[in-house]
Design a protein around this motif. Structure first.
Motif, PDB file in Angstrom:
ATOM      1  N   GLU A  63       5.275  -6.236  -1.254  1.00 16.42           N
ATOM      2  CA  GLU A  63       5.214  -5.131  -0.663  1.00 16.42           C
ATOM      3  C   GLU A  63       3.805  -4.699  -1.104  1.00 16.42           C
ATOM      4  O   GLU A  63       3.055  -3.875  -0.128  1.00 16.42           O
ATOM      5  N   GLU A  64       3.423  -4.954  -2.174  1.00 11.96           N
ATOM      6  CA  GLU A  64       2.071  -4.707  -2.664  1.00 11.96           C
ATOM      7  C   GLU A  64       0.834  -5.293  -2.007  1.00 11.96           C
ATOM      8  O   GLU A  64      -0.115  -4.742  -1.807  1.00 11.96           O
ATOM      9  N   ARG A 108       1.303  -6.540   0.847  1.00 11.42           N
ATOM     10  CA  ARG A 108       1.290  -5.782   2.570  1.00 11.42           C
ATOM     11  C   ARG A 108       0.545  -4.627   2.357  1.00 11.42           C
ATOM     12  O   ARG A 108      -0.374  -4.473   3.409  1.00 11.42           O
ATOM     13  N   SER A 109       0.915  -3.751   1.533  1.00  9.95           N
ATOM     14  CA  SER A 109       0.132  -2.438   1.370  1.00  9.95           C
ATOM     15  C   SER A 109      -1.520  -2.632   1.133  1.00  9.95           C
ATOM     16  O   SER A 109      -2.481  -2.130   1.799  1.00  9.95           O
ATOM     17  N   THR A 142      -2.775  -3.594   4.639  1.00  5.55           N
ATOM     18  CA  THR A 142      -2.730  -2.750   5.644  1.00  5.55           C
ATOM     19  C   THR A 142      -3.878  -1.451   5.390  1.00  5.55           C
ATOM     20  O   THR A 142      -4.231  -0.888   6.553  1.00  5.55           O
ATOM     21  N   GLU A 143      -4.286  -1.544   4.360  1.00  4.50           N
ATOM     22  CA  GLU A 143      -5.241  -0.391   3.736  1.00  4.50           C
ATOM     23  C   GLU A 143      -6.475  -0.856   4.352  1.00  4.50           C
ATOM     24  O   GLU A 143      -7.614   0.092   4.190  1.00  4.50           O
ATOM     25  N   TYR A 196      -2.149 -11.776   8.359  1.00  2.51           N
ATOM     26  CA  TYR A 196      -1.278 -11.508   7.435  1.00  2.51           C
ATOM     27  C   TYR A 196      -0.247 -12.704   7.450  1.00  2.51           C
ATOM     28  O   TYR A 196      -0.115 -13.157   6.064  1.00  2.51           O
TER      29      TYR A 196
END
Length: 482
Positions: free
Chosen positions: A187-188, A190-191, A194-195, A431
């Motif tokens: 999740e980190e 992906r975050s 996406t940032e 990704y």
């Protein structure tokens, strides 16, 4: 976010370059170790004259004190010259940059000691043996090495190298302890991805996936028997006639790292030596000489000089059996036959690797190579080893290379063929396709944050004094504690 990504890459690059330079610059740097109680007054005690970058003599001074260590102005000058000698551009490198890097290194080393991080003296001594062997090989003799570094004897030079290597190793282990504690979740990752605005996402260059088949010439049994017989003769001469093991090592051993020192090696059970060597070293009493034994490097005999608790001083003689013209031709014919079968579509590359390849690390994986930097199967062409680049750059997907002659770590020849199993054109980060690379970037970003936080906390609680012109530097870390 673009700034964040740019800084991330530049910081990683600069840390890597400066870490390497620091290690080599240490060969010339004078390290002064002090205690907290004497740190404040140490500046007045150092009056050694050296030459500055212009060649003029000046009085050496203390640029900074970090915990139990000092940074001398001469250390900064020497690091600058070392950068130049390594061919690194120094156009944008300032004294403040170098002072900051050296101060960071002292901070890591200081707190490694405070955290009771243990560095193996045996491993450091082994590194020094390799350094001295390399330097001797470069200039022709140990006497020339000592003359170049202005040392009166080998013992004095070894003592200085020991302190420098130990401090650098302490700093490295402290850094490793900090970053090893950092983990990252999907999740980190992906975050993190996406940032990054889409038009600022990194571009990855052309990449390839590579597989290879290796065929090694067989060592004839009579060659092995002859090597073992020679080692048994040396062993008997030492045990029965009192011959010098060290002299025989100098005369006959084929280990370049220890030959000049009479085969001497100091090690512990934790040191990264092959299992067979450590088993022999720790199974003997002082003065005993092993029977010949085999490792991946060849055949050895080993004598224990001294046992010191968990450390043991040994001497060894290495003889490397060679291949013959007949076995080389047989190996060449075998790989030539495999190449013909591949080109005739009689067998797949993966099946051929499992059938004939002598490289156990890749054989069961169809010959696929793993990129040691990233841990996956992709190699970016712009970052690939030049020799490997030449071999694969013009290969089409599925095409088999010509037969390539290579050497193992003993200098023996072997033969290989290579194929490109996949190609990836230059593209903007995706990704799904580039998850491993994005994960690595995200992890390094988080590690850098952890290092920055650690430095901020430790600088506050550590004795730090910055002197003279260095008080005007704009350091990235709060060394002046403002």
């Amino acid at each position: 976010m673009l700034l964040k990504m740019t800084n991330l890459r530049s910081i990683i690059k600069s840390l890597g370059v400066l870490s390497l330079i620091l290690g080599s610059a240490g060969l010339k740097a004078q390290e002064v170790i002090v205690t907290d109680s004497t740190a404040i007054g140490i500046e007045s005690e150092i009056k050694e004259k050296i030459k500055d970058r212009t060649g003029r003599f000046k009085v050496d001074g203390v640029a900074a004190v970090i915990g139990d260590f000092v940074v001398l102005e001469s250390d900064i000058d020497k690091m600058y010259l070392e950068l130049q000698s390594q061919g690194v551009s120094t156009e944008d490198v300032t004294n403040c940059n170098l002072a900051g890097r050296l101060m960071e290194n002292k901070l890591y080393a200081h707190h490694a000691i405070q955290d009771s991080i243990i560095v193996s003296d045996a491993e450091i001594n082994a590194n020094i043996d390799q350094q001295l062997a390399y330097m001797t090989q470069q200039v022709g003799s140990l006497e020339k090495v000592l003359e170049f570094y202005k040392k009166d004897n080998e013992a004095e030079f070894r003592a200085e190298l020991f302190e420098i290597n130990k401090q650098n190793r302490l700093a490295s282990e402290m850094q490793r302890k900090i970053v090893d504690a950092v983990e990252i979740t999907p999740e980190e990752v992906r975050s993190f991805f996406t940032e990054i605005p889409e038009d600022e996402r990194p571009v990855f260059g052309d990449e390839v996936e590579i597989a290879q088949i290796v065929v090694k010439p067989e060592i004839p049994q009579e060659e092995k028997d002859e090597i073992i017989a020679r080692l048994n003769e040396m062993r008997a001469d030492v045990l029965d006639n009192g011959a010098s093991f060290a002299t025989k090592a100098v005369l006959y051993s084929q280990d370049p790292g220890s030959r000049s020192s009479g085969g001497k090696i100091t090690l512990t059970r934790q040191d990264p030596f092959v299992k067979e060597f450590k088993d022999a070293a720790f199974s003997l009493q002082e003065g005993e000489v092993s029977k010949p034994f085999q490792t991946e490097f060849g055949y050895h005999i080993l004598m224990v000089d001294k046992i010191r608790g968990q450390q043991v001083d040994v001497r060894h003689i290495l003889l490397i059996p060679d291949v013959t013209e007949e076995t080389k031709q047989k190996a060449f014919d075998e790989i030539e036959n495999v190449r013909e079968r591949l080109n005739n579509d009689e067998i797949t590359f993966a099946d051929a690797a499992k059938e004939v390849s002598d490289e156990k690390e890749t054989r069961e994986n169809g010959g696929k190579l793993i990129n040691p930097t990233t841990g996956d199967t992709r190699f970016e062409l712009t970052k690939i080893d030049p020799l490997l680049y030449e071999q694969v750059v013009n290969l089409e997907k599925g095409e088999v290379s010509n037969i390539i002659t290579d050497q193992d770590n003993t200098g023996r020849p072997f033969y290989k063929i290579i194929t490109v199993t996949n190609r990836y054109k230059e593209h903007k980060a995706d990704y799904a396709q580039d998850f491993n690379k994005i994960k690595e970037l995200a992890l390094r970003d988080k590690q850098l944050e952890a290092i920055e936080k650690w430095q901020e906390e430790k600088i506050k609680e550590t004795y730090v004094k910055v002197n003279g012109e260095y008080r005007d530097c704009e350091f990235s870390s709060n060394w002046l504690k403002k």
